[in-house]
Design a protein around this motif. Structure first.
Motif, PDB file in Angstrom:
ATOM      1  N   PHE B 117       0.866  -1.173   0.000  1.00  0.00           N
ATOM      2  CA  PHE B 117       0.000   0.000   0.000  1.00  0.00           C
ATOM      3  C   PHE B 117       0.900   1.220   0.000  1.00  0.00           C
ATOM      4  O   PHE B 117       1.849   1.295   0.787  1.00  0.00           O
ATOM      5  CB  PHE B 117      -0.916   0.051   1.228  1.00  0.00           C
ATOM      6  CG  PHE B 117      -1.677   1.355   1.291  1.00  0.00           C
ATOM      7  CD1 PHE B 117      -2.833   1.521   0.559  1.00  0.00           C
ATOM      8  CD2 PHE B 117      -1.204   2.427   2.029  1.00  0.00           C
ATOM      9  CE1 PHE B 117      -3.517   2.731   0.555  1.00  0.00           C
ATOM     10  CE2 PHE B 117      -1.869   3.636   2.030  1.00  0.00           C
ATOM     11  CZ  PHE B 117      -3.030   3.794   1.301  1.00  0.00           C
ATOM     12  N   CYS B 118       0.622   2.172  -0.882  1.00  0.00           N
ATOM     13  CA  CYS B 118       1.381   3.415  -0.825  1.00  0.00           C
ATOM     14  C   CYS B 118       0.463   4.606  -1.042  1.00  0.00           C
ATOM     15  O   CYS B 118      -0.541   4.516  -1.762  1.00  0.00           O
ATOM     16  CB  CYS B 118       2.532   3.432  -1.810  1.00  0.00           C
ATOM     17  SG  CYS B 118       2.233   2.612  -3.351  1.00  0.00           S
ATOM     18  N   SER B 119       0.791   5.676  -0.358  1.00  0.00           N
ATOM     19  CA  SER B 119       0.019   6.905  -0.482  1.00  0.00           C
ATOM     20  C   SER B 119       0.967   8.086  -0.352  1.00  0.00           C
ATOM     21  O   SER B 119       1.887   8.069   0.470  1.00  0.00           O
ATOM     22  CB  SER B 119      -1.042   6.972   0.616  1.00  0.00           C
ATOM     23  OG  SER B 119      -1.530   8.301   0.731  1.00  0.00           O
ATOM     24  N   ASP B 120       0.728   9.091  -1.179  1.00  0.00           N
ATOM     25  CA  ASP B 120       1.555  10.291  -1.135  1.00  0.00           C
ATOM     26  C   ASP B 120       0.627  11.512  -1.163  1.00  0.00           C
ATOM     27  O   ASP B 120       0.003  11.792  -2.187  1.00  0.00           O
ATOM     28  CB  ASP B 120       2.496  10.304  -2.341  1.00  0.00           C
ATOM     29  CG  ASP B 120       3.500  11.438  -2.262  1.00  0.00           C
ATOM     30  OD1 ASP B 120       3.892  11.793  -1.136  1.00  0.00           O
ATOM     31  OD2 ASP B 120       3.886  11.976  -3.315  1.00  0.00           O
ATOM     32  N   VAL B 121       0.507  12.179  -0.028  1.00  0.00           N
ATOM     33  CA  VAL B 121      -0.406  13.317   0.083  1.00  0.00           C
ATOM     34  C   VAL B 121       0.396  14.611   0.225  1.00  0.00           C
ATOM     35  O   VAL B 121       1.317  14.689   1.043  1.00  0.00           O
ATOM     36  CB  VAL B 121      -1.336  13.161   1.311  1.00  0.00           C
ATOM     37  CG1 VAL B 121      -2.219  14.395   1.468  1.00  0.00           C
ATOM     38  CG2 VAL B 121      -2.195  11.922   1.188  1.00  0.00           C
ATOM     39  N   ASP B 122       0.029  15.615  -0.578  1.00  0.00           N
ATOM     40  CA  ASP B 122       0.565  16.971  -0.403  1.00  0.00           C
ATOM     41  C   ASP B 122      -0.561  17.856   0.080  1.00  0.00           C
ATOM     42  O   ASP B 122      -1.686  17.751  -0.427  1.00  0.00           O
ATOM     43  CB  ASP B 122       1.078  17.531  -1.736  1.00  0.00           C
ATOM     44  CG  ASP B 122       2.405  16.919  -2.115  1.00  0.00           C
ATOM     45  OD1 ASP B 122       3.227  16.698  -1.208  1.00  0.00           O
ATOM     46  OD2 ASP B 122       2.608  16.642  -3.308  1.00  0.00           O
ATOM     47  N   GLN B 295       9.826  13.836   3.299  1.00  0.00           N
ATOM     48  CA  GLN B 295      10.355  12.667   2.593  1.00  0.00           C
ATOM     49  C   GLN B 295       9.594  12.447   1.297  1.00  0.00           C
ATOM     50  O   GLN B 295       8.377  12.651   1.233  1.00  0.00           O
ATOM     51  CB  GLN B 295      10.203  11.415   3.468  1.00  0.00           C
ATOM     52  CG  GLN B 295      10.888  11.503   4.812  1.00  0.00           C
ATOM     53  CD  GLN B 295      12.402  11.541   4.683  1.00  0.00           C
ATOM     54  OE1 GLN B 295      12.970  10.858   3.842  1.00  0.00           O
ATOM     55  NE2 GLN B 295      13.044  12.360   5.500  1.00  0.00           N
ATOM     56  N   SER B 296      10.305  12.010   0.296  1.00  0.00           N
ATOM     57  CA  SER B 296       9.650  11.695  -0.969  1.00  0.00           C
ATOM     58  C   SER B 296       9.166  10.252  -0.935  1.00  0.00           C
ATOM     59  O   SER B 296       9.811   9.393  -0.335  1.00  0.00           O
ATOM     60  CB  SER B 296      10.654  11.897  -2.102  1.00  0.00           C
ATOM     61  OG  SER B 296      10.051  11.583  -3.322  1.00  0.00           O
ATOM     62  N   ASN B 297       8.030  10.010  -1.577  1.00  0.00           N
ATOM     63  CA  ASN B 297       7.480   8.658  -1.583  1.00  0.00           C
ATOM     64  C   ASN B 297       8.202   7.802  -2.623  1.00  0.00           C
ATOM     65  O   ASN B 297       8.275   8.166  -3.798  1.00  0.00           O
ATOM     66  CB  ASN B 297       5.973   8.722  -1.893  1.00  0.00           C
ATOM     67  CG  ASN B 297       5.284   7.409  -1.639  1.00  0.00           C
ATOM     68  OD1 ASN B 297       5.532   6.427  -2.320  1.00  0.00           O
ATOM     69  ND2 ASN B 297       4.410   7.390  -0.643  1.00  0.00           N
TER      70      ASN B 297
END
Lengths: 344, 314
Positions: B117-122, B295-297
């Motif tokens: 599972f991966c998620s990247d929220v800005d 941190q960058s995803n």
């Protein structure tokens, strides 16, 4: 001439590649999507079962305890074997604190399991019915777009048989009573709806003991021009209908480059209602489904023509990245949403 | 009139005057002690933080989660806590749904099909005044596998710093056919005829904005949203976030339509919400601080290999 041959070979090659892609990705995607539907019962293939068979386990359903029931009789009526009451207890430990006590009105969670044996007596067996299937065939859930079937037998290559096993309906029995008339109605339907796409329509009827077996088969040529493929793909389709005392089993087989007709006939002919199960109630709770269902004049019989057409249209569109056939403003909006590039 | 007769009246007048003066002094003292209750908050900060997990080993599958969320400081303590929780919850919305707090069905899906599972929220706080903060979240997430189910979605939160009230789109605008037509026209002007402006499309979009599409609500969660720009204009959008039944597609999929509309055009659709009083009196205040050590995803960040994969395979 050489160019023609090349074009033909290239066309065949492309179709083969597309089918190959379907086989490779299809099994993965389709299995994954099995969870995405809301049917109460979906058959899961249980790999942890004993080595000589695989089990088709239904999702949990509810059994309401009636006056006079005991765990043994419930297990016997569900699975034809009272000694399996332990499975009922294990599935309901939270409900039955004292493991032997149940009361009228108690809601028990039940799972029923069918078996496909892997030995030469290959077959599906449930308390109500049984039938053989070819060696190496297995069971899958099939979905492509809105087209799905929740109990499908699948062989090597692209050959599937979607099963629709239900309580016998009066309407079905009446419809097939005059099989020749049915044949005429199906032919008229094809002439009106699929004059160019469907060919080689053929009908059969067999009587074995008190059971009747009805079959019809045809060749469907999928139009792939919107997918950028000039040459259509030909599919063999065969529908088998077996009527027993209490059950009607419809098998919708479709295959590319395979004699699906022979396999459907083999399976449908072998389909038997289990006479040892005296407590036959209903198998409609199995919720076996081939969806969507399309109405036609032959009441009580599944209409395979639009389903096969829609299913394969969806397959080819996905594999060739062709936008879905527009089905109205809502589909267009959804498609537009998914490919919208207004993001930051 | 005798002096004796006048004395009770004079006494009463003095009492009244004393009460009035006392009241005024009390109000002035209160304003001096709590100026924000009249003039709003001016000296608060919004610090961007990040929930960061990279391969935690706590699940049967991998997890790489980089969720940026705002933390406000410098307003009334209880409100501050409430608002911070609400902003964090909204940032974590999809991560909770697909990863940390799954429903029974999603849990089964996780068990059978998740490899990661991966998620990247800005998050972005484009407008922050003495009364209001408008937070916008943009998220890439992938339940199961980023190669098959990468989704892009947006959502927003507009919160009243004085009361903690969160204003939804339907709180501040009357959502009817005309509102939808204006929104569609704005979309078409910005993004080259995204919609055909027929009545059927108006009806469908209206049902989406009102969360009333029963044909699709078992496949998608409907999230109409708005956020404010620095110029006090409105970005209005709708996200259709897939539920398990709507989880289809292989290539990364967008889930949101949105467009900026200038405030004047939206004036006819204003409701009588308290939002408007605050909006009218609002001017930029507070300070937004960037996330430290963001941190960058690995899977969904700008440099992630997933995007190269899709460039090659699309």
């Amino acid at each position: 001439m050489e160019l023609l041959e090349r074009t033909f070979i290239a066309g065949r090659f492309f179709v083969c590649v597309v089918w190959g892609l379907f086989l490779f990705f299809g099994s993965f995607c389709l299995t994954v999507r099995a969870e995405s539907e809301t049917y109460p019962i979906i058959y899961h293939v249980c790999h942890h079962a004993a080595n000589d068979y695989i089990a088709l386990q239904e999702d949990t359903t509810i059994y309401e305890v009636a006056p006079g029931d005991c765990l043994w009789t419930i297990a016997e009526s569900l699975w034809g074997d009272g000694s399996r009451y332990v499975e009922l207890v294990n599935a309901n430990l939270e409900i039955m604190e004292d493991s032997e006590l149940i009361y009228p009105g108690t809601l028990l969670q039940i799972r029923r399991t069918g078996y496909i044996k892997k030995d030469r007596n290959n077959g599906v067996m449930t308390p109500e019915y049984s039938f053989k299937i070819p060696n190496t065939w297995t069971s899958v859930y099939l979905q492509e777009g809105e087209y799905c079937a929740n109990f499908v037998l699948s062989g090597d290559g692209l050959c599937h048989i979607a099963c629709l096993i239900q309580d016998k309906e009066e309407a079905t029995a009446q419809t097939v009573q005059d099989w020749e008339a049915c044949g005429r109605l199906i032919q008229e339907y094809v002439d009106a709806q699929y004059p160019d796409a469907v060919s080689d329509l053929a009908f059969e009827h067999y009587r074995t003991g008190s059971d009747d077996l009805y079959l019809y088969s045809y060749v469907y040529e999928a139009d792939l021009t919107e997918c950028g493929i000039e040459k259509g793909a030909k599919l063999n389709v065969c529908v088998g209908l077996k009527l027993t005392e209490n059950i009607q089993a419809q098998f919708v087989g479709f295959a590319y480059d395979y004699d699906i007709h022979g396999t459907v006939r083999y399976i449908a002919a072998d389909f038997k209602e289990n006479t040892w199960n005296k407590a036959y109630d209903s198998i409609n709770s199995d919720n076996m489904t081939i969806a969507p269902a399309y109405d036609w004049e032959l009441e009580g019989m599944f209409n395979p023509f639009p389903w096969v057409e829609g299913f394969f249209d969806s397959v080819f569109r996905r594999l060739t990245d062709t936008p879905p056939k527009s089905q109205g403003a809502k589909d267009e909006l959804l498609h537009g949403l998914h490919s919208f590039k207004g993001r930051e | 009139m005798s002096e004796r007769e006048n004395s009770p009246r004079i006494f009463a007048v003095r009492i009244v005057l004393a009460v009035i003066v006392g009241g005024i002094i009390g109000v002035l003292i209160h304003i001096a002690l709590h100026p924000e209750q009249v003039f709003g908050y001016r000296d608060y900060t919004i610090q961007k933080e990040q929930y960061y997990v990279e391969y935690s080993d706590q699940f049967d599958y991998w997890d790489v989660v980089t969720v940026e969320y705002p933390v406000i400081e410098g307003i009334e303590k209880e409100l501050q806590e409430w608002i911070n929780t609400a902003m964090y919850d909204m940032a974590m919305d999809r991560t909770r749904f697909w990863h940390l707090a799954p429903s029974r069905e999603v849990a089964v899906f996780q068990k059978e099909h998740y490899s990661i599972f991966c998620s990247d929220v800005d998050c972005d706080i484009g407008y922050h005044s003495q009364y209001l903060a408008s937070v916008h979240y943009a998220e890439y997430y992938a339940p199961g596998n980023p190669v098959y189910w990468t989704k892009y979605t947006e959502r927003a939160m507009n919160v009243d710093l004085m009361t903690g009230e969160v204003y939804e789109l339907s709180d501040v605008f009357r959502i009817d056919e005309d509102f939808i037509r204006l929104w569609m026209q704005s979309m078409n002007a910005e993004y080259e005829d995204t919609f055909s402006e027929d009545e059927e499309t108006v009806e469908i979009l209206l049902s989406w904005f009102r969360k009333e599409d029963e044909e699709l609500n078992w496949r998608y969660e409907f999230h109409p949203y708005f956020y404010l720009t620095e110029e006090k204009n409105f970005v209005i959008g709708i996200s259709l976030d897939p539920l398990l039944a709507g989880l289809t597609g292989a290539a990364p999929e967008n889930s949101t339509y949105k467009v900026q509309i200038v405030a004047e055009k939206l004036a006819p659709y204003r409701t009588d919400s308290k939002f408007w009083e605050k909006y009218e009196r609002s001017e930029m205040a507070g300070e937004v601080l960037p996330c430290k050590n963001k941190q960058s995803n690995l899977w969904l960040g700008g440099e992630a290999g997933t995007w190269n994969y899709w460039k090659e395979h699309s």
